[in-house]
Design a protein around this motif. Structure first.
Motif, mmCIF file in Angstrom:
data_model
loop_
_atom_site.group_PDB
_atom_site.id
_atom_site.type_symbol
_atom_site.label_atom_id
_atom_site.label_comp_id
_atom_site.label_asym_id
_atom_site.label_seq_id
_atom_site.Cartn_x
_atom_site.Cartn_y
_atom_site.Cartn_z
ATOM 1 N N THR A 34 21.609 21.172 -49.997
ATOM 2 C CA THR A 34 22.056 19.895 -49.452
ATOM 3 C C THR A 34 20.892 19.285 -48.682
ATOM 4 O O THR A 34 20.358 19.908 -47.763
ATOM 5 C CB THR A 34 23.273 20.089 -48.538
ATOM 6 N N THR A 63 20.828 15.686 -47.525
ATOM 7 C CA THR A 63 21.419 14.799 -46.527
ATOM 8 C C THR A 63 22.922 14.786 -46.783
ATOM 9 O O THR A 63 23.379 15.333 -47.790
ATOM 10 C CB THR A 63 20.880 13.351 -46.654
ATOM 11 N N PRO A 64 23.715 14.155 -45.918
ATOM 12 C CA PRO A 64 25.158 14.075 -46.193
ATOM 13 C C PRO A 64 25.486 13.360 -47.512
ATOM 14 O O PRO A 64 26.558 13.549 -48.056
ATOM 15 C CB PRO A 64 25.705 13.296 -44.999
ATOM 16 N N HIS A 65 24.544 12.569 -48.034
ATOM 17 C CA HIS A 65 24.795 11.824 -49.264
ATOM 18 C C HIS A 65 23.944 12.281 -50.448
ATOM 19 O O HIS A 65 23.987 11.654 -51.505
ATOM 20 C CB HIS A 65 24.546 10.325 -49.044
ATOM 21 N N LYS A 69 22.043 15.823 -52.646
ATOM 22 C CA LYS A 69 21.912 17.262 -52.825
ATOM 23 C C LYS A 69 21.203 17.546 -54.145
ATOM 24 O O LYS A 69 21.096 16.674 -55.007
ATOM 25 C CB LYS A 69 23.278 17.932 -52.800
ATOM 26 N N HIS A 110 22.789 11.749 -55.698
ATOM 27 C CA HIS A 110 22.948 10.905 -54.514
ATOM 28 C C HIS A 110 24.227 10.090 -54.707
ATOM 29 O O HIS A 110 24.447 9.530 -55.774
ATOM 30 C CB HIS A 110 21.744 9.971 -54.368
ATOM 31 N N ARG A 162 27.194 7.285 -52.884
ATOM 32 C CA ARG A 162 27.546 6.285 -51.861
ATOM 33 C C ARG A 162 28.887 5.670 -52.216
ATOM 34 O O ARG A 162 29.277 5.617 -53.368
ATOM 35 C CB ARG A 162 26.524 5.143 -51.821
#
Length: 87
Positions: free
Chosen positions: A4, A6-8, A10, A32, A34
């Motif tokens: 992972t 970032t939170p958005h 991996k 990615h 969103r």
């Protein structure tokens, strides 16, 4: 999920099964995602390399690698069934 970032985003590893005469293949992909204002989710994928999955690994059986260079998927709610279906 392999890593992972970032939170958005991996890095993911996946494998497709054998389909008739096409041998199984490994994929390592940067993903990615969103959400847009209308609730639609956008997922962008791009082929990448990761040290955990080395193409030159000398395994007992030789892995076949496949590349999906870049792709995008839009997932949105179905207008007639917004709580139960996507399109």
């Amino acid at each position: 999920v392999t890593e992972t970032l970032t939170p958005h985003s991996k890095i993911c590893w996946g494998q497709s099964p054998q389909l008739l005469f096409i041998k199984p293949r490994d994929f390592v992909t940067f993903c990615h995602h969103r959400w847009l204002r209308d609730g639609t989710q956008v997922v962008v994928n791009q082929a990448c390399h990761h040290e955990e999955f080395d193409e030159d690994d000398d395994n007992e059986e030789r892995r076949l690698w496949a590349y999906s260079l870049r792709g995008a998927t839009y997932i949105s709610r179905h207008p007639d069934h917004p709580s139960t279906q996507t399109r």
